[in-house]
Design an enzyme around this catalytic site. Structure first.
Site, PDB file in Angstrom:
ATOM      1  N   CYS A  37       6.224   6.474   3.290  1.00 24.20           N
ATOM      2  CA  CYS A  37       5.440   6.769   2.092  1.00 24.20           C
ATOM      3  C   CYS A  37       3.942   6.841   2.367  1.00 24.20           C
ATOM      4  CB  CYS A  37       5.747   5.734   1.019  1.00 24.20           C
ATOM      5  SG  CYS A  37       7.512   5.634   0.714  1.00 24.20           S
ATOM      6  N   HIS A  41      -1.682   2.688  -4.329  1.00 20.04           N
ATOM      7  CA  HIS A  41      -0.317   3.045  -3.942  1.00 20.04           C
ATOM      8  C   HIS A  41       0.659   2.666  -5.054  1.00 20.04           C
ATOM      9  CE1 HIS A  41       2.923   4.153  -1.314  1.00 20.04           C
ATOM     10  NE2 HIS A  41       3.476   2.969  -1.416  1.00 20.04           N
ATOM     11  N   GLU A  95      -0.918  -5.353  -3.569  1.00 19.43           N
ATOM     12  CA  GLU A  95      -2.052  -4.422  -3.494  1.00 19.43           C
ATOM     13  C   GLU A  95      -3.251  -4.950  -4.283  1.00 19.43           C
ATOM     14  OE1 GLU A  95      -1.143  -0.389  -4.505  1.00 19.43           O
ATOM     15  OE2 GLU A  95      -3.043   0.362  -3.709  1.00 19.43           O
ATOM     16  N   LYS A 147       1.305   7.283 -10.015  1.00 19.45           N
ATOM     17  CA  LYS A 147       2.778   7.237  -9.909  1.00 19.45           C
ATOM     18  C   LYS A 147       3.411   6.856 -11.245  1.00 19.45           C
ATOM     19  CE  LYS A 147       3.243   6.215  -4.960  1.00 19.45           C
ATOM     20  NZ  LYS A 147       1.874   5.786  -4.553  1.00 19.45           N
ATOM     21  N   HIS A 195       7.291   8.480  -7.455  1.00 17.91           N
ATOM     22  CA  HIS A 195       6.840   8.274  -6.078  1.00 17.91           C
ATOM     23  C   HIS A 195       7.320   9.443  -5.209  1.00 17.91           C
ATOM     24  CE1 HIS A 195       5.738   6.671  -2.353  1.00 17.91           C
ATOM     25  NE2 HIS A 195       6.363   5.516  -2.348  1.00 17.91           N
ATOM     26  N   PHE A 197       7.280   2.205   4.479  1.00 21.67           N
ATOM     27  CA  PHE A 197       8.246   1.476   5.297  1.00 21.67           C
ATOM     28  C   PHE A 197       7.836   1.618   6.768  1.00 21.67           C
ATOM     29  CE2 PHE A 197      12.140   2.032   2.248  1.00 21.67           C
ATOM     30  CZ  PHE A 197      11.585   1.113   1.386  1.00 21.67           C
TER      31      PHE A 197
END
Lengths: 82, 419
Positions: free
Chosen positions: B162, B309, B320, B341, B346, B406
């Site tokens: 991502c 994010h 975050e 998002k 996403h 990831f």
């Protein structure tokens, strides 16, 4: 049993679908590479779709002998008759 | 020798909220969701909502071009065509030897791979498409965009889940700074709304299952992606692409290009903590944000806006907030923080690119998009997260876009008004 013209029209539909070349340009005397600018991967797409549409098998070794639309139509005609 | 500066001169996207940049930006500013129920045979699936592309790429692209591309490459091409036209670089305005591409993808041509596997099982190997390999390969979107614009200086495909889209932008920045290219077409794309990847994300408990059980209320999907809200329970998968034309400042000025913003710097780090879970203290992300500031020559007080994010997962959003507070300290109150998002879902490898476009436009138009569905802010989140669009301050400003993926990947990029 399809006529030569019916096979040409069926093949032209496939070539049009794969390459965008107008079906009316896809005539028996036309060379796939020199006249129609069909690249080798597109030719394989045409072969795969033609095998499906006409219920035939086109061996790998035969593919490179199909220089013109007429060659392909003749092959399909003979394979269908067999 | 002073460092080469890089500016943004073209933007293109196709997203769950719009088929181009103007439509997407208008939807983001007005708080419009692109999350909807999936149509067709999804009844047996655990998740039946997603941010599908607002405009089908096959409606926009030439038919013969589209049929030779995986959906991820179709979306990238739509975005790249818009960005390239927006930059005004056609007609030989850039030397092909000085033109590169960095278009990322998190997963690659997964729908082609799975569809061809179905054909293999059902109809045998002779029915596979001869184009299967060039369609499913991970670098297909970048390679096709490279062919579109005629790039000869290198065509790259960063892959970091991502964070991929932001990594594409960071890589492009380096290429121009290092003198390897004058113009880079950069961004990311993803098209993974298919039963297998969606069920696999669901098996990780990463996707929200809310609104997938009872499909009676057509507006329910639009409320599921809710970053920082106490009711958040996982992300919503989206699809789409974002492409930015990045250009060396002197090259852009010499041709009188319209400049949206400057790409000031980037920070790339890795958690080295876990293959799929973020460091609970957010240390890797904190270092990425700090490095982006350092690379840009910015102080925390220079930043007016962050496109976070924030995917709407319980742990990630709080982590975050911690990262941002660690870096910005007392300056955190001067930041307008947004999660677009909440509207787009996403986009995985497309996320960083779409959100960089939103960040650039926030600077350009001096307004930050809202975070929607924020009814009750998680008490663990100490950020100014407006629920409606918020004007940004005047004067020179900079903004950050964060992406984490990831594999522990963290990439922050910084854009600024051109000083």
């Amino acid at each position: 049993m399809a006529t030569t013209e019916e096979i040409r029209i069926g093949l032209a539909e496939i070539v049009n679908e794969v390459t965008g070349i107008p079906a009316s340009d896809i005539q028996l005397e036309k060379s796939f590479t020199d006249d129609l600018d069909v690249d080798s991967i597109s030719m394989l797409e045409v072969v795969t779709a033609a095998e499906d549409k006409f219920s035939i098998s086109i061996p790998d070794a035969e593919v490179k002998t199909l220089k013109t639309v007429g060659d392909a139509v003749s092959f399909i005609e003979n394979a269908s008759a067999a | 020798m002073s460092r080469r500066r890089v500016v943004v001169t073209g933007l293109g996207t196709t997203s769950p909220v719009g088929g181009d940049v103007p439509t997407t930006w208008q939807a983001l500013i007005s708080g419009t969701s692109g999350v909807r129920y999936l149509e067709g045979d999804w009844a047996e699936q655990p998740v039946r909502i997603a941010g599908t592309a607002a405009v089908e790429p096959t409606e926009v692209l030439d038919r013969v071009v589209a049929r030779r591309l995986d959906r991820s490459a179709q979306l990238a091409m739509v975005a790249a065509i818009e960005a390239w036209a927006d930059a005004g670089l056609s007609d030989g305005a850039v030397d092909p030897e000085r033109l590169g591409v960095a278009i990322a993808s998190g997963i690659g041509g997964v729908t082609t791979l799975l569809d061809q596997h179905d054909i293999l099982k059902e109809r045998g190997p002779r029915r596979l498409s001869p184009l299967a390999v060039p369609m499913l390969m991970a670098n297909a979107p970048a390679a096709n965009v490279g062919l579109l614009v005629g790039a000869r200086a290198g065509v790259h495909t960063p892959v970091s889940a991502c964070a991929s889209g932001n990594e594409g932008i960071a890589l492009a920045l380096d290429q121009i700074r290092l003198g390897r290219a004058d113009v880079m077409v950069a961004g990311g794309t993803e098209a993974a709304i298919h039963a297998l990847p969606m069920a696999a994300f669901a098996q990780m408990m990463a996707l929200s299952k809310t609104a997938s059980e009872n499909t009676d209320d057509p507006t329910a999907p639009s409320r599921v992606s809710r970053p920082w809200d106490t009711g958040r329970d996982g992300f919503v998968l989206g699809e789409g692409a974002g492409v930015l034309v990045l250009e060396e400042l002197g090259h852009a000025q010499a041709r009188g290009a319209r400049i949206y913003a400057e790409l000031l710097g980037a920070g790339i780090t890795n958690d080295s903590h876990h293959i799929a879970q973020p460091d609970p203290e957010g240390r890797g992300g904190t270092r990425a944000i700090q490095r982006a500031l350092d690379d840009s020559g910015l102080a925390p007080g220079d930043i007016a806006h962050i496109n976070a994010h924030a995917t709407s997962t319980p742990a990630g959003d709080v982590a975050e907030s911690l990262m941002i507070n660690t870096v910005f300290g007392k300056y955190v109150d001067e930041l307008v923080v947004t999660s677009t998002k909440s509207m787009t879902g996403h986009l995985l490898g497309g996320a960083g690119a779409l959100e960089s476009i939103a960040t650039v436009l926030a600077i350009h138009h001096r307004v930050a998009p809202p975070t929607i569905n924020l009814d009750s802010v998680d008490p663990g989140v100490n950020l100014d997260v407006p629920a409606t669009a918020r004007e940004l301050r005047s004067g020179d400003i900079a903004a950050l876009n964060n992406s984490f993926g990831f594999g522990g990947a963290n990439v922050a990029v910084a854009f600024g008004s051109l000083a």
